[in-house]
Design an enzyme around this catalytic site. Structure first.
Site, PDB file in Angstrom:
ATOM      1  N   VAL A   1       0.838  -1.202   0.000  1.00 11.53           N
ATOM      2  CA  VAL A   1       0.000   0.000   0.000  1.00 11.53           C
ATOM      3  C   VAL A   1       0.873   1.252   0.000  1.00 11.53           C
ATOM      4  O   VAL A   1       0.628   2.201  -0.747  1.00 11.53           O
ATOM      5  CB  VAL A   1      -0.955  -0.012   1.204  1.00 11.53           C
ATOM      6  CG1 VAL A   1      -1.728   1.298   1.289  1.00 11.53           C
ATOM      7  CG2 VAL A   1      -1.934  -1.181   1.093  1.00 11.53           C
ATOM      8  N   ASP A   2       1.902   1.272   0.836  1.00 16.12           N
ATOM      9  CA  ASP A   2       2.809   2.420   0.886  1.00 16.12           C
ATOM     10  C   ASP A   2       3.506   2.634  -0.453  1.00 16.12           C
ATOM     11  O   ASP A   2       3.550   3.750  -0.986  1.00 16.12           O
ATOM     12  CB  ASP A   2       3.868   2.207   1.963  1.00 16.12           C
ATOM     13  CG  ASP A   2       3.389   2.610   3.344  1.00 16.12           C
ATOM     14  OD1 ASP A   2       2.517   3.487   3.439  1.00 16.12           O
ATOM     15  OD2 ASP A   2       3.881   2.036   4.327  1.00 16.12           O
ATOM     16  N   MET A   3       4.095   1.575  -0.992  1.00 15.32           N
ATOM     17  CA  MET A   3       4.861   1.736  -2.218  1.00 15.32           C
ATOM     18  C   MET A   3       3.959   2.042  -3.406  1.00 15.32           C
ATOM     19  O   MET A   3       4.345   2.797  -4.315  1.00 15.32           O
ATOM     20  CB  MET A   3       5.714   0.494  -2.460  1.00 15.32           C
ATOM     21  CG  MET A   3       6.863   0.396  -1.471  1.00 15.32           C
ATOM     22  SD  MET A   3       8.018  -0.952  -1.786  1.00 15.32           S
ATOM     23  CE  MET A   3       7.071  -2.345  -1.149  1.00 15.32           C
TER      24      MET A   3
END
Length: 399
Positions: free
Chosen positions: A167-169
């Site tokens: 999700v972050d990347m």
């Protein structure tokens, strides 16, 4: 030459989504000035274990091609430094909680007044609008909130997270997409703009065909392990000595697989001729395939299916991936010089440009390593820099 030579990015982000975004921009030549808290720095510097020669491996992974400077953003002098930097900055990136930048005096309106050409990218968990805008956002929380965990794991098991911080990347990549689009738009309008990127929005987009399928049927997808809701057989199977992936995505590949493996009876079975039939009779077919593959050696299956042009492959461990000759040939492992870490290796560049390739120009910086350098470029004297260091407006020099 690199594509983003001459583009300056002022990076106030930390952890992963923002730093991953700015690293990708730095790989393409942008000058990334990473602003960190004096003495502490980006919190990923303390995401340990593991460490590599005393430095967080997590930090090392997403912070190459940057210059680090430390500034106390709450001090009047620190604000002066940021405003001076903004005058000649193309892109400003931050990922603080909603309202924090405005309280510090670094909101979009304040900075846009200083530099109308500024592109201001805000990365947050839930976005800068909406009823959930004030919630903190972390990858694990958004994997749950955004539905990803509901479709990850075995059908009879509990929801599971994806093994990496996807999700972050993913949000970081969408931030890059937004920034590059805004840079192109600025060439036409002469003006910058505000970019609102959220972890949740990026996750909703990743639902893609699963979201559309829900609207079409009214039935939300659930956990299926390695299987696919619309394709059969398209999952992992056990052989007598391991596991293998079969990725049979159409009827032609199904026929080729049956011919290669001697499964003429399955190829001629009315229940399995078309993909829609195979989906309707999923459990029967999967049981039949599993029974047959469990008696075969993985390498035998690979050889037969590869020769027939049927997509198949192993389930590699991380070390097997990183040492695979194809990964090495694709230059996906970078070896970098570092003043502390011996033989630093990090994942390479996923996009290959023929004329303006990505480069590893800088190792992940030590905390505050470039503070004096950047302040000198702004015209501040060594004496003024030492005064600020004494007052703790900026951090100590790295040892």
């Amino acid at each position: 030459m690199q594509a983003l030579d001459g583009i300056r990015v002022l990076d106030l982000s930390r952890t992963l989504a923002g730093p991953f975004c700015t690293m990708l921009l730095g790989d393409m030549g942008a000058d990334i000035i990473k602003v960190e808290q004096p003495e502490l720095g980006d919190e990923t510097r303390r995401f340990t274990p593991p460490t590599w020669d005393g430095i967080s491996s997590y930090y090392l992974a997403s912070n190459r091609n940057k210059r680090s400077m430390t500034i106390d953003l709450k001090s009047d002098e620190g604000k002066e430094i940021i405003y001076s930097l903004v005058k000649n900055t193309d892109v400003f990136v931050e990922n603080f909680r909603t309202g924090t930048m405005e309280k510090l005096g670094f909101g979009y309106d304040e900075l846009q007044a200083i530099n109308p050409r500024l592109i201001y990218c805000s990365v947050s968990g839930f976005g800068r609008t909406g009823p959930e805008r004030n919630r903190a956002g972390y990858d694990l929380l958004l994997q749950g909130f955004g539905g990803l965990m509901s479709i990850t794991g075995e059908a009879d098991g509990t929801p599971a997270k994806v093994g990496t911080s996807i999700v972050d990347m993913n949000a970081g990549m969408f931030a890059v997409y937004g920034i590059l689009t805004a840079l192109i738009a600025r060439e036409k309008t002469g003006l910058g703009q505000f970019i609102d990127v959220s972890l949740l929005d990026g996750q909703v987009v990743l639902l893609n065909y699963l979201a559309t399928s829900y609207f079409a049927t009214g039935k939300p997808a659930g956990r299926m392990g390695t299987a696919h809701p619309s394709l059969v057989p398209y999952q992992a199977f056990s052989t007598c000595d391991g596991q293998i992936i079969l990725a049979i995505a159409n009827d032609g590949l199904w026929k080729k697989a049956c011919q290669a493996l001697g499964w003429e009876d399955l190829a001629g079975d009315d229940r399995f001729v078309m993909n829609a039939d195979r989906v309707a009779h999923r459990s029967e077919l999967i049981d039949l395939i599993q029974g047959r593959l469990s008696r075969l050696n993985s390498e035998v299956v690979y050889e037969l299916l590869d020769a027939a042009g049927v997509p198949c492959g192993p389930i590699h461990s991380i070390d097997e991936v990183l040492h695979h000759p194809h990964v090495r040939e694709r230059e996906m492992i970078l070896e970098m010089e570092h003043p502390i870490v011996k033989n630093l290796k990090v994942p390479g560049f996923p996009v290959k440009l023929s004329a303006t390739p990505a480069k590893a120009n800088r190792y992940p910086p030590l905390l505050g390593e470039h503070t004096d350098e950047v302040l000198g470029e702004l015209g501040y004297t060594p004496d003024q820099i030492e005064v600020w260091r004494t007052k703790k407006v900026i951090g100590a020099r790295p040892v």
